[in-house]
Design a protein around this motif. Sequence first.
Motif, PDB file in Angstrom:
ATOM      1  N   GLU A  27       0.922  -1.154   0.117  1.00  0.00           N
ATOM      2  CA  GLU A  27       0.025  -0.037  -0.135  1.00  0.00           C
ATOM      3  C   GLU A  27       0.912   1.329  -0.165  1.00  0.00           C
ATOM      4  OE1 GLU A  27      -3.041  -0.010   2.920  1.00  0.00           O
ATOM      5  OE2 GLU A  27      -3.251  -2.208   3.192  1.00  0.00           O
ATOM      6  N   PRO A  28       0.599   2.366  -0.920  1.00  0.00           N
ATOM      7  CA  PRO A  28       1.510   3.335  -0.960  1.00  0.00           C
ATOM      8  C   PRO A  28       1.561   4.280   0.164  1.00  0.00           C
ATOM      9  CG  PRO A  28       0.210   3.168  -3.165  1.00  0.00           C
ATOM     10  CD  PRO A  28      -0.229   2.017  -2.144  1.00  0.00           C
ATOM     11  N   ALA A  29       0.242   4.188   1.062  1.00  0.00           N
ATOM     12  CA  ALA A  29       0.384   4.830   2.183  1.00  0.00           C
ATOM     13  C   ALA A  29       1.327   4.623   3.359  1.00  0.00           C
ATOM     14  CB  ALA A  29      -1.041   5.026   2.692  1.00  0.00           C
ATOM     15  N   LYS A  30       1.623   3.038   3.118  1.00  0.00           N
ATOM     16  CA  LYS A  30       2.463   2.470   4.292  1.00  0.00           C
ATOM     17  C   LYS A  30       3.883   2.519   3.960  1.00  0.00           C
ATOM     18  CE  LYS A  30      -1.103  -0.634   6.170  1.00  0.00           C
ATOM     19  NZ  LYS A  30      -1.462  -2.011   6.588  1.00  0.00           N
ATOM     20  N   GLN A  31       4.182   3.125   2.738  1.00  0.00           N
ATOM     21  CA  GLN A  31       5.365   2.953   2.118  1.00  0.00           C
ATOM     22  C   GLN A  31       6.597   3.839   2.779  1.00  0.00           C
ATOM     23  OE1 GLN A  31       5.748   2.829  -2.091  1.00  0.00           O
ATOM     24  NE2 GLN A  31       5.251   0.564  -2.267  1.00  0.00           N
ATOM     25  N   THR A  32       5.981   4.999   3.376  1.00  0.00           N
ATOM     26  CA  THR A  32       6.857   5.680   4.195  1.00  0.00           C
ATOM     27  C   THR A  32       6.487   6.170   5.466  1.00  0.00           C
ATOM     28  OG1 THR A  32       5.847   7.848   3.039  1.00  0.00           O
ATOM     29  CG2 THR A  32       7.479   6.971   2.030  1.00  0.00           C
ATOM     30  N   GLN A  33       7.241   6.191   6.352  1.00  0.00           N
ATOM     31  CA  GLN A  33       6.858   6.682   7.709  1.00  0.00           C
ATOM     32  C   GLN A  33       7.893   7.736   8.152  1.00  0.00           C
ATOM     33  OE1 GLN A  33       6.999   3.885  10.881  1.00  0.00           O
ATOM     34  NE2 GLN A  33       5.417   2.409  10.111  1.00  0.00           N
ATOM     35  N   LYS A  34       7.104   8.702   8.577  1.00  0.00           N
ATOM     36  CA  LYS A  34       7.995   9.943   9.262  1.00  0.00           C
ATOM     37  C   LYS A  34       7.934   9.972  10.470  1.00  0.00           C
ATOM     38  CE  LYS A  34       6.991  12.749   5.126  1.00  0.00           C
ATOM     39  NZ  LYS A  34       6.949  13.993   4.301  1.00  0.00           N
ATOM     40  N   SER A  35       9.131  10.413  11.105  1.00  0.00           N
ATOM     41  CA  SER A  35       9.064  10.821  12.490  1.00  0.00           C
ATOM     42  C   SER A  35      10.147  11.940  12.932  1.00  0.00           C
ATOM     43  CB  SER A  35       9.757   9.487  13.187  1.00  0.00           C
ATOM     44  OG  SER A  35      11.055   9.164  12.870  1.00  0.00           O
ATOM     45  N   LYS A  36       9.754  12.578  14.010  1.00  0.00           N
ATOM     46  CA  LYS A  36      10.812  13.474  14.510  1.00  0.00           C
ATOM     47  C   LYS A  36      12.129  12.946  14.603  1.00  0.00           C
ATOM     48  CE  LYS A  36       8.195  16.893  14.531  1.00  0.00           C
ATOM     49  NZ  LYS A  36       8.296  17.948  13.685  1.00  0.00           N
ATOM     50  N   SER A  37      13.229  13.624  14.601  1.00  0.00           N
ATOM     51  CA  SER A  37      14.761  13.029  14.846  1.00  0.00           C
ATOM     52  C   SER A  37      15.596  13.987  15.053  1.00  0.00           C
ATOM     53  CB  SER A  37      15.021  12.298  13.296  1.00  0.00           C
ATOM     54  OG  SER A  37      16.302  11.762  13.369  1.00  0.00           O
ATOM     55  N   THR A  38      16.522  13.472  15.876  1.00  0.00           N
ATOM     56  CA  THR A  38      17.670  14.285  16.472  1.00  0.00           C
ATOM     57  C   THR A  38      18.768  13.668  15.922  1.00  0.00           C
ATOM     58  OG1 THR A  38      17.864  13.162  18.557  1.00  0.00           O
ATOM     59  CG2 THR A  38      16.363  14.895  18.648  1.00  0.00           C
ATOM     60  N   LEU A  39      19.828  14.655  15.855  1.00  0.00           N
ATOM     61  CA  LEU A  39      21.158  14.094  15.386  1.00  0.00           C
ATOM     62  C   LEU A  39      22.395  14.956  16.113  1.00  0.00           C
ATOM     63  CD1 LEU A  39      22.571  13.059  12.021  1.00  0.00           C
ATOM     64  CD2 LEU A  39      23.584  15.287  12.685  1.00  0.00           C
ATOM     65  N   HIS A  40      23.136  14.316  16.533  1.00  0.00           N
ATOM     66  CA  HIS A  40      24.471  15.094  17.238  1.00  0.00           C
ATOM     67  C   HIS A  40      25.791  14.623  16.759  1.00  0.00           C
ATOM     68  CE1 HIS A  40      26.498  15.575  21.416  1.00  0.00           C
ATOM     69  NE2 HIS A  40      26.739  16.404  20.464  1.00  0.00           N
ATOM     70  N   THR A  55      18.722   9.871  16.375  1.00  0.00           N
ATOM     71  CA  THR A  55      17.477   9.064  16.907  1.00  0.00           C
ATOM     72  C   THR A  55      16.362   9.170  15.861  1.00  0.00           C
ATOM     73  OG1 THR A  55      16.581  10.832  18.364  1.00  0.00           O
ATOM     74  CG2 THR A  55      18.094   9.282  19.472  1.00  0.00           C
ATOM     75  N   TRP A  56      15.387   8.352  16.214  1.00  0.00           N
ATOM     76  CA  TRP A  56      14.274   8.364  15.180  1.00  0.00           C
ATOM     77  C   TRP A  56      13.266   7.626  15.703  1.00  0.00           C
ATOM     78  CZ3 TRP A  56      12.968   4.175  11.779  1.00  0.00           C
ATOM     79  CH2 TRP A  56      14.064   3.261  11.689  1.00  0.00           C
ATOM     80  N   GLU A  57      12.100   7.359  15.046  1.00  0.00           N
ATOM     81  CA  GLU A  57      11.180   6.513  15.441  1.00  0.00           C
ATOM     82  C   GLU A  57      10.603   5.607  14.584  1.00  0.00           C
ATOM     83  OE1 GLU A  57       8.028   8.092  17.680  1.00  0.00           O
ATOM     84  OE2 GLU A  57       9.191   9.306  19.062  1.00  0.00           O
ATOM     85  N   TYR A  58      10.297   4.142  14.852  1.00  0.00           N
ATOM     86  CA  TYR A  58       9.411   3.263  14.084  1.00  0.00           C
ATOM     87  C   TYR A  58       8.270   2.792  14.898  1.00  0.00           C
ATOM     88  CZ  TYR A  58       8.345  -0.819  11.090  1.00  0.00           C
ATOM     89  OH  TYR A  58       7.917  -1.535  10.268  1.00  0.00           O
ATOM     90  N   ASP A  59       7.291   2.802  14.258  1.00  0.00           N
ATOM     91  CA  ASP A  59       5.960   2.474  14.898  1.00  0.00           C
ATOM     92  C   ASP A  59       5.748   2.842  16.327  1.00  0.00           C
ATOM     93  OD1 ASP A  59       4.828   1.235  12.882  1.00  0.00           O
ATOM     94  OD2 ASP A  59       5.310  -0.719  13.259  1.00  0.00           O
ATOM     95  N   GLY A  60       6.312   4.090  16.435  1.00  0.00           N
ATOM     96  CA  GLY A  60       6.278   4.720  17.876  1.00  0.00           C
ATOM     97  C   GLY A  60       7.341   4.324  18.837  1.00  0.00           C
ATOM     98  N   LYS A  61       8.188   3.592  18.203  1.00  0.00           N
ATOM     99  CA  LYS A  61       9.320   3.131  19.051  1.00  0.00           C
ATOM    100  C   LYS A  61      10.688   3.904  18.831  1.00  0.00           C
ATOM    101  CE  LYS A  61       7.310  -1.530  20.098  1.00  0.00           C
ATOM    102  NZ  LYS A  61       7.220  -2.653  19.665  1.00  0.00           N
ATOM    103  N   LEU A  62      11.198   4.306  19.850  1.00  0.00           N
ATOM    104  CA  LEU A  62      12.472   4.899  19.407  1.00  0.00           C
ATOM    105  C   LEU A  62      13.534   4.141  19.179  1.00  0.00           C
ATOM    106  CD1 LEU A  62      14.311   7.664  20.264  1.00  0.00           C
ATOM    107  CD2 LEU A  62      14.779   6.406  22.352  1.00  0.00           C
ATOM    108  N   GLN A  63      14.295   4.494  18.226  1.00  0.00           N
ATOM    109  CA  GLN A  63      15.640   3.878  17.458  1.00  0.00           C
ATOM    110  C   GLN A  63      16.730   4.696  17.617  1.00  0.00           C
ATOM    111  OE1 GLN A  63      15.134   0.650  16.346  1.00  0.00           O
ATOM    112  NE2 GLN A  63      12.760   0.925  16.852  1.00  0.00           N
TER     113      GLN A  63
END
Length: 157
Positions: A27-40, A55-63
Amino acid sequence: MAVPKSIQDSTGIWKGDSTLHLLWEKEPAKQTQKSKSTLHVEVDHHAKFATITYTWEYDGKLQEGTLLLAGNKAGNDVSAGWSDSWHQDSGVMALRGAVETTGTVNLKGSYEVPGSKPWGWRISLSLLGKAFVLKMFNIHPDGKQEDWAVEATYHKE
Protein backbone atom coordinates in the motif's frame (compact mmCIF):
# COMPACT_ATOMS: atom_id res chain seq x y z
CA MET A 1 43.78 11.27 9.49
CA ALA A 2 41.37 14.19 9.38
CA VAL A 3 37.62 14.41 9.56
CA PRO A 4 36.16 16.02 6.40
CA LYS A 5 35.62 19.77 6.81
CA SER A 6 31.88 19.48 6.14
CA ILE A 7 31.59 17.17 9.16
CA GLN A 8 33.81 19.39 11.32
CA ASP A 9 31.52 22.31 10.41
CA SER A 10 28.49 20.25 11.50
CA THR A 11 29.35 19.77 15.15
CA GLY A 12 26.50 20.23 17.56
CA ILE A 13 22.92 19.16 18.10
CA TRP A 14 20.46 19.09 15.22
CA LYS A 15 16.72 18.43 15.11
CA GLY A 16 14.56 17.50 12.17
CA ASP A 17 12.42 14.91 10.48
CA SER A 18 13.32 11.46 9.22
CA THR A 19 11.45 9.57 6.53
CA LEU A 20 11.78 5.80 6.33
CA HIS A 21 11.02 4.13 2.98
CA LEU A 22 9.46 0.67 3.30
CA LEU A 23 9.68 -0.49 -0.30
CA TRP A 24 8.20 -3.91 0.46
CA GLU A 25 4.88 -2.44 1.64
CA LYS A 26 2.20 -2.95 -1.02
CA GLU A 27 0.00 0.00 0.00
CA PRO A 28 1.52 3.35 -1.04
CA ALA A 29 0.26 4.98 2.16
CA LYS A 30 2.38 2.54 4.22
CA GLN A 31 5.56 2.88 2.15
CA THR A 32 6.85 5.89 4.05
CA GLN A 33 6.95 6.58 7.77
CA LYS A 34 7.90 9.99 9.10
CA SER A 35 9.15 10.75 12.58
CA LYS A 36 10.89 13.46 14.54
CA SER A 37 14.62 12.91 14.68
CA THR A 38 17.67 14.29 16.44
CA LEU A 39 21.30 14.15 15.33
CA HIS A 40 24.44 14.97 17.31
CA VAL A 41 27.85 15.45 15.67
CA GLU A 42 31.01 15.45 17.81
CA VAL A 43 34.57 15.76 16.54
CA ASP A 44 37.54 14.82 18.72
CA HIS A 45 39.99 17.52 19.79
CA HIS A 46 42.46 16.59 17.02
CA ALA A 47 39.76 16.30 14.30
CA LYS A 48 40.84 12.72 13.59
CA PHE A 49 37.39 11.16 14.05
CA ALA A 50 33.77 12.16 14.42
CA THR A 51 30.93 10.47 16.23
CA ILE A 52 27.49 10.97 14.73
CA THR A 53 24.54 9.72 16.76
CA TYR A 54 20.90 10.01 15.82
CA THR A 55 17.44 9.03 17.05
CA TRP A 56 14.21 8.39 15.18
CA GLU A 57 11.05 6.32 15.63
CA TYR A 58 9.50 3.30 13.97
CA ASP A 59 5.92 2.42 14.85
CA GLY A 60 6.15 4.76 17.83
CA LYS A 61 9.27 3.09 19.27
CA LEU A 62 12.54 4.95 19.75
CA GLN A 63 15.40 3.85 17.47
CA GLU A 64 19.05 4.93 17.65
CA GLY A 65 22.09 4.85 15.41
CA THR A 66 25.79 5.63 15.65
CA LEU A 67 28.36 6.32 12.96
CA LEU A 68 32.07 6.57 13.84
CA LEU A 69 33.80 8.35 10.96
CA ALA A 70 37.50 8.88 10.21
CA GLY A 71 39.28 10.42 7.22
CA ASN A 72 42.74 10.48 5.70
CA LYS A 73 45.18 13.41 5.98
CA ALA A 74 43.95 14.95 2.74
CA GLY A 75 40.41 14.58 4.01
CA ASN A 76 39.02 12.94 0.85
CA ASP A 77 38.96 9.22 1.76
CA VAL A 78 36.80 8.18 4.70
CA SER A 79 36.00 5.03 6.62
CA ALA A 80 33.31 4.39 9.17
CA GLY A 81 31.65 1.89 11.46
CA TRP A 82 27.85 2.04 11.65
CA SER A 83 25.20 0.41 13.77
CA ASP A 84 21.50 1.17 14.06
CA SER A 85 18.94 -0.41 16.38
CA TRP A 86 16.55 -1.12 13.48
CA HIS A 87 18.56 -1.17 10.24
CA GLN A 88 21.80 -2.79 11.36
CA ASP A 89 21.17 -4.38 14.72
CA SER A 90 23.35 -7.44 14.17
CA GLY A 91 26.71 -5.75 14.59
CA VAL A 92 28.81 -2.96 13.17
CA MET A 93 28.87 -2.44 9.41
CA ALA A 94 32.21 -1.32 7.98
CA LEU A 95 31.88 1.40 5.33
CA ARG A 96 34.39 3.12 3.07
CA GLY A 97 34.01 6.07 0.81
CA ALA A 98 35.08 9.52 -0.24
CA VAL A 99 34.27 13.19 0.09
CA GLU A 100 32.85 14.84 -3.01
CA THR A 101 34.01 18.32 -4.06
CA THR A 102 30.71 19.63 -2.62
CA GLY A 103 31.71 18.28 0.81
CA THR A 104 29.15 15.46 0.74
CA VAL A 105 30.48 12.30 2.38
CA ASN A 106 29.45 9.05 0.62
CA LEU A 107 30.09 5.75 2.38
CA LYS A 108 29.40 2.21 1.13
CA GLY A 109 29.16 -1.09 2.96
CA SER A 110 27.40 -4.39 2.52
CA TYR A 111 25.25 -6.83 4.44
CA GLU A 112 24.19 -10.45 4.12
CA VAL A 113 20.68 -11.53 3.18
CA PRO A 114 19.91 -15.26 3.58
CA GLY A 115 19.46 -16.92 0.18
CA SER A 116 20.86 -13.94 -1.73
CA LYS A 117 24.14 -12.40 -2.76
CA PRO A 118 25.22 -9.57 -0.42
CA TRP A 119 23.31 -6.32 -0.64
CA GLY A 120 25.01 -2.94 -0.53
CA TRP A 121 24.27 0.00 1.73
CA ARG A 122 25.19 3.63 1.11
CA ILE A 123 25.12 6.49 3.58
CA SER A 124 25.36 10.08 2.39
CA LEU A 125 26.08 13.00 4.76
CA SER A 126 25.71 16.56 3.45
CA LEU A 127 25.89 20.03 4.93
CA LEU A 128 23.64 22.08 2.65
CA GLY A 129 23.55 25.69 3.77
CA LYS A 130 22.03 25.59 7.25
CA ALA A 131 20.71 22.03 6.87
CA PHE A 132 22.40 18.70 7.57
CA VAL A 133 21.04 15.91 5.36
CA LEU A 134 21.44 12.20 6.11
CA LYS A 135 20.41 9.74 3.39
CA MET A 136 20.63 5.95 3.28
CA PHE A 137 20.21 3.65 0.31
CA ASN A 138 19.86 -0.09 -0.32
CA ILE A 139 21.98 -1.26 -3.24
CA HIS A 140 20.74 -4.35 -5.07
CA PRO A 141 23.18 -7.29 -5.32
CA ASP A 142 23.83 -6.50 -9.00
CA GLY A 143 25.17 -3.09 -7.91
CA LYS A 144 23.14 -1.31 -10.59
CA GLN A 145 20.05 -0.24 -8.69
CA GLU A 146 19.68 1.78 -5.50
CA ASP A 147 16.49 2.31 -3.51
CA TRP A 148 16.34 5.10 -0.98
CA ALA A 149 15.79 3.83 2.54
CA VAL A 150 16.06 6.93 4.74
CA GLU A 151 16.08 10.66 4.20
CA ALA A 152 16.47 12.96 7.20
CA THR A 153 16.92 16.73 7.20
CA TYR A 154 18.11 18.55 10.30
CA HIS A 155 18.56 22.12 11.47
CA LYS A 156 20.62 23.37 14.42
CA GLU A 157 18.87 23.95 17.71
